[in-house]
Scaffold this active site. Structure first.
Site, mmCIF file in Angstrom:
data_model
loop_
_atom_site.group_PDB
_atom_site.id
_atom_site.type_symbol
_atom_site.label_atom_id
_atom_site.label_comp_id
_atom_site.label_asym_id
_atom_site.label_seq_id
_atom_site.Cartn_x
_atom_site.Cartn_y
_atom_site.Cartn_z
ATOM 1 N N GLY A 114 0.811 -1.237 -0.094
ATOM 2 C CA GLY A 114 0.176 0.040 0.025
ATOM 3 C C GLY A 114 0.746 1.387 -0.074
ATOM 4 O O GLY A 114 0.422 2.371 0.225
ATOM 5 N N GLY A 115 2.079 1.123 -0.414
ATOM 6 C CA GLY A 115 2.928 2.456 -0.443
ATOM 7 C C GLY A 115 3.224 3.119 0.791
ATOM 8 O O GLY A 115 3.673 4.218 0.793
ATOM 9 N N SER A 203 4.470 -5.736 -2.545
ATOM 10 C CA SER A 203 5.070 -4.138 -2.621
ATOM 11 C C SER A 203 5.665 -3.386 -1.566
ATOM 12 O O SER A 203 6.520 -3.889 -1.447
ATOM 13 C CB SER A 203 3.458 -3.809 -3.013
#
Length: 531
Positions: A114-115, A203
């Site tokens: 989710g960055g 991610s």
């Protein structure tokens, strides 16, 4: 159906829930306490009175519809209920285990992406019930743990005045580190082996996994970074983090206050307002010596100079990417889509020292100023995919094997079957949708074959088995997953794994190599702010 009860030697009686046949879950277990939203995490202690772990805990970011937004990237929804938010009680984790009294089961500890801005372990796409049930069915029973950690400003905002007030940097990473410590301390009471942990993440979660490899202390036995490494999100220098803090202070209207008043306002102001007003202010982990957390370059890996302490204590690494992970960068570039072909060409012509290098890049990816916007947009994302996701997997594999860590590479090529911009391509986080089995009801038989085969390989890795042949500098091999249910072990070269060779070839001739290309292409990605 009666809910299970675990008698834990340290926690007391823990009430869980039966998730499905043969699988139990213990949810919303607090692993750390904090005195306020910016305070360092403290490992949670128990008085032995037990706890009710039958319901998911709150998430750490006040983002309504967060699960649905992430599912939109996958391009298919799952049934989702409302998830609560809490500033102080969001540091919780979920344990999914086989309904057995067996001890010393290996542990799969997963960090969501989710960055570092959005996401939660409580989203239904991260429910581990089907994943664990499949592990039992395959004869490789595994305990799965998912965790929440602080995101956005509470997770990453830092400054000299905050540190002087006792607020340490990198709360997001410190929270994760505390969760790992919790698992090492308490998981044996749930039947897990604290010395047999596989840390996995996707991610920003994959980025985090590679950060934790910098620890001087052993944390886990194996690691699985998926579509993300520290080369994608290198930690910021402390002076740049300070500049971002000053930008944040102005955006919040706190610049006229004293440092003490500012910090008091940051701690007490509305969480949603804090997040919303600072959404465009960069928030990334920062370099520091305590964790430690340092920046790494492509050259560090290729020249075996990478200071990766985990090579001394981590047994093996399973790393890979999706064919078009760069799809996620569309979120950052959408506002620049109009005329992006010309803008990218102009930027590359200015950035490279000679026209020849710019032409190699542009011609190699088929980008020209007169391209229609949709076409140009897709091709730019392919370039960003290769510098942000594909090339880093090769660098990490090279650096890991150089450090003596057993390395296994995968390439996820199963195309997205659902309507949306990425239908027919393996886009970012699609591998998670397949791996955790939560989308199986919406997949074809061939696609379910990929999903189950991928998961079985991960179970083998978690159990200390070689899922396939090792990736070595002198014999580079990768498991290609998909399309159409196929799974093949092939030579890990672009033409055989469905990747582009353009950037790899260009890095061989451009002064500064891949690090220079990274600087140029990330310069374009940062680009001018949205108007």
């Amino acid at each position: 159906m009666a809910n299970p009860v675990m008698n834990h030697a340290h926690i007391g009686q823990v009430k869980g829930r039966k998730a499905k046949e043969g699988v139990e879950q213990y949810l919303g277990i607090r692993y750390a306490t904090i005195k306020d939203r910016f305070a360092p995490p403290v490992l949670h202690e128990y008085d032995g009175s037990g706890l009710d772990a039958t319901k998911i805990g709150p998430q750490t970011a006040p983002i309504p519809q967060g699960a649905q937004h992430e599912q939109a990237l996958i391009q298919h929804t799952l049934p989702t209920s409302e998830i609560q938010f809490s500033d102080l009680e969001g540091l919780n984790l979920n344990i999914t285990k086989p309904a057995t009294e067996d001890d010393n089961l290996p542990v799969f500890l997963f960090i969501h992406g989710g960055g570092f801005m959005v996401g939660s372990a409580t989203f239904p796409q991260y429910d581990m019930a089907r994943f664990v049930a499949l592990s039992v069915n395959k004869g490789l029973p595994t305990i799965a743990v998912t965790l929440n950690y602080r995101l956005g400003p509470p997770g990453l905002l830092t400054s000299q005045e905050m540190r002087e007030a006792g607020y340490l940097p990198n709360n997001a990473i410190r929270d994760q580190r505390t969760a790992i410590q919790w698992v090492r301390k308490y998981i044996s009471g749930f039947g897990g082996d604290p010395e047999n942990i596989t840390l996995a993440g996707e991610s920003a979660g994959g980025v985090s996994c590679t950060y934790h490899l910098q620890s001087t202390q052993p944390l886990f036995k194996r690691v699985m970074p998926m579509s993300g490494t520290s080369l994608l999100f290198p930690p910021l220098p402390i002076d740049l983090a300070e500049a971002n803090y000053q930008t944040a202070v102005k955006a919040l209207g706190l610049d006229s206050l004293s440092p003490k008043e500012r910090i008091k306002a940051l701690v007490s102001m509305d969480a949603a307002g804090l997040m919303g007003k600072l959404m465009t202010v960069p928030k990334l982990p920062v370099m520091e010596s305590d964790l430690p957390l340092i920046s790494q370059s492509f050259a560090d890996f290729s020249e075996s100079k990478v200071p990766m302490c985990g090579a001394d204590w981590c047994e093996s690494i399973l790393i890979g990417d999706c064919q078009i992970d760069g799809s996620i960068q569309s979120l950052r570039l959408q506002h620049r889509k109009s005329g992006i072909g010309r803008a990218f060409c102009d930027d590359m012509q200015k950035a490279f020292s000679t026209v020849e290098y710019a032409d190699k890049l542009l011609h190699g990816y088929g980008i020209s100023p007169d391209l229609e916007d949709d076409t140009a947009f897709g091709k730019v994302l392919e370039v960003l995919n290769d510098i942000g996701f594909y090339a880093p997997t090769l660098a990490f594999a090279e650096g890991s094997t150089g450090g003596g860590v057993k390395t296994f590479m995968y390439r996820f090529n199963e195309p997205n079957p659902w309507d949306g911009p990425w239908k027919g391509r393996a886009n970012h986080i699609l591998d998670i949708a397949f791996l955790f089995q939560n989308y199986n009801d919406y997949l074809s038989d061939e696609q379910r074959k990929t999903a189950e085969g991928f998961a079985e390989s991960v179970f083998q890795f978690v159990h200390g088995q070689d899922p396939w042949r090792e990736w070595k500098s002198e014999e580079r091999v990768a498991k290609v997953l998909g399309p159409h249910g196929r799974a093949e072990l092939v030579e890990d070269v672009p033409e055989k794994v469905g990747r582009s060779i353009v950037l790899l070839d260009l890095a061989k001739v451009v002064p500064g190599g891949m690090d220079y290309l990274n600087e140029v292409l990330n310069g374009f990605l940062r680009g001018p702010p949205a108007s």
